[in-house]
Design an enzyme around this catalytic site. Structure first.
Site, PDB file in Angstrom:
ATOM      1  N   PRO A  23      34.844  89.098  48.438  1.00 21.72           N
ATOM      2  CG  PRO A  23      33.853  89.654  50.420  1.00 21.72           C
ATOM      3  CD  PRO A  23      34.905  90.172  49.085  1.00 21.72           C
ATOM      4  CB  CYS A  25      28.579  82.982  49.675  1.00 25.10           C
ATOM      5  SG  CYS A  25      28.534  84.146  51.073  1.00 25.10           S
ATOM      6  CE1 TYR A 182      22.732  87.215  54.148  1.00 21.92           C
ATOM      7  CE2 TYR A 182      24.371  88.503  53.031  1.00 21.92           C
ATOM      8  CZ  TYR A 182      23.585  87.504  53.234  1.00 21.92           C
ATOM      9  OH  TYR A 182      23.227  86.711  52.077  1.00 21.92           O
TER      10      TYR A 182
END
Length: 370
Positions: A23, A25, A182
């Protein structure tokens, strides 16, 4: 035979090889909604030859975005925006499609990286970020609002709602983002978690909320579909989250049926000292795999086919997740298969591209033309 190009099964999901497009961003969404950039980006890498593509960190609520441009899946509009992209991938590729579910926590309300990546003040269009404690990521920043009981329930329910939307979109797997500083990583690390209730203090208490979120997602996502997790195995800061704690966390996840652990590191503190080098995070994945037996993915400065092959062939990790290498070379898997003697999936429109020295690369036996 190349180990990198042998199959692996995650629950009922049969993967043709050991490669996942990690993944990444894109910071290019509109109010959380995917657009033509995502259509191009995802469909291009769906033809990469990797067995699985993981959609970028997808915020489960608007304030859980890192930046105003981050992708989301929290309402009907964000769900509808992804639907035609997934439909196009299914039409042209056999790649498995996963999604990384995420919440930025105290690292939310930031500028996109190419605009500096720093905190956006609320007076300039930012928003009040939240976290486990009112401790800012960087000295001098506005502190996040510490999540109370109602806030914890709201965020957990948002993860569940997004998991249900992902299932409605027909996605094959989920990865819970518990890394890179995060929100869920913030609960794990004593640097960012200074709570005195049942969600802070001891290792067991700091793990409690991330495990509750994992359990809640696993309970609503179909049993036959895999759910993995991405972790930062160390903060690279003295007194922070580290590998022994990660191994304890991995053991708890194993008991809950986690299907893979994607092993990264860092992100919770600007004080981190990361010893960058080729495959620098591989020993972390290897240690977790050896200690727990959980399927692991190695990621981070893995760029060469023989390097990736050695990692999986020697048992240091079970899969390789590639990010920047795939952006630089969207056909990395093709070239690796050619070099290592493997095969990859490719659409018939591309079959004639295989070199004469690698006629079995796509497994195609003939291509007629007038």
């Amino acid at each position: 035979m190349s180990t990198l190009f042998t199959p692996i099964k995650l629950r009922d999901l049969a993967l043709r090889n050991r490669l996942m497009v990690a993944p990444m961003c894109q910071y290019s969404a509109d109010n959380g909604e995917a657009n033509d950039w995502h259509f191009t980006h995802i469909n291009s890498l769906a033809l990469s030859g990797a067995a699985m593509f993981c959609i970028e960190a997808t915020a489960v609520e608007a304030i859980g975005r890192i930046t105003p441009g981050c992708l989301g899946l929290w309402n009907d509009a964000t769900e509808a925006a992804l639907r035609p992209i997934i439909a196009s991938v299914r039409k042209h590729s056999k790649i498995a499609v996963a999604m990384q579910l995420a919440h930025a926590g105290r690292k939310g309300s930031s500028h996109v990286p190419w605009d500096g990546g720093q905190l956006i003040p609320m007076s300039e269009g930012g928003w009040q970020a939240e976290g486990p404690s009112a401790v800012p990521h960087k000295e001098g920043e506005v502190p996040p609002r510490a999540l109370d009981a109602a806030g914890l329930a709201r965020v957990r329910d948002a993860f569940v709602a997004t998991a249900k939307r992902a299932e409605r979109l027909g996605l094959d797997a989920l990865e819970l983002h518990c890394a890179h500083g995060y929100l869920l990583h913030q609960f794990l690390s004593p640097i960012s978690n200074q709570r005195t209730d049942q969600y802070g203090g001891s290792l067991q208490d700091r793990m409690r909320y991330p495990l509750e979120v994992f359990d809640a997602i696993r309970a609503v996502f179909p049993e036959h579909k895999p759910v993995g997790i991405k972790v930062s195995a160390t903060d690279w800061v003295a007194g922070g989250w580290d590998l022994p704690q990660t191994i304890e966390f991995a053991g708890e996840l194993k008991r809950r049926g986690v299907d893979w652990i994607d092993v990264s590191s860092g992100g919770v503190s600007p004080q981190q000292k990361i010893p960058l080098g080729p495959g620098y995070q591989v020993p972390l994945a290897q240690a977790i795999k050896q200690a727990t037996g959980v399927t692991t993915m190695a990621v981070g400065l893995i760029t060469e086919p023989k390097q990736a092959e050695e990692i999986v062939a020697s048992g240091k990790a079970d899969m390789i997740a590639l990010a920047r290498a795939m952006l630089y070379d969207p056909r990395w898997a093709w070239h690796a298969a050619a070099e290592l003697g493997g095969q990859v999936e490719a659409p018939p429109q591309y079959w004639r591209s295989q070199p004469s020295t690698h006629k079995a690369l796509f497994g195609a036996t003939s291509f007629g033309a007038r």
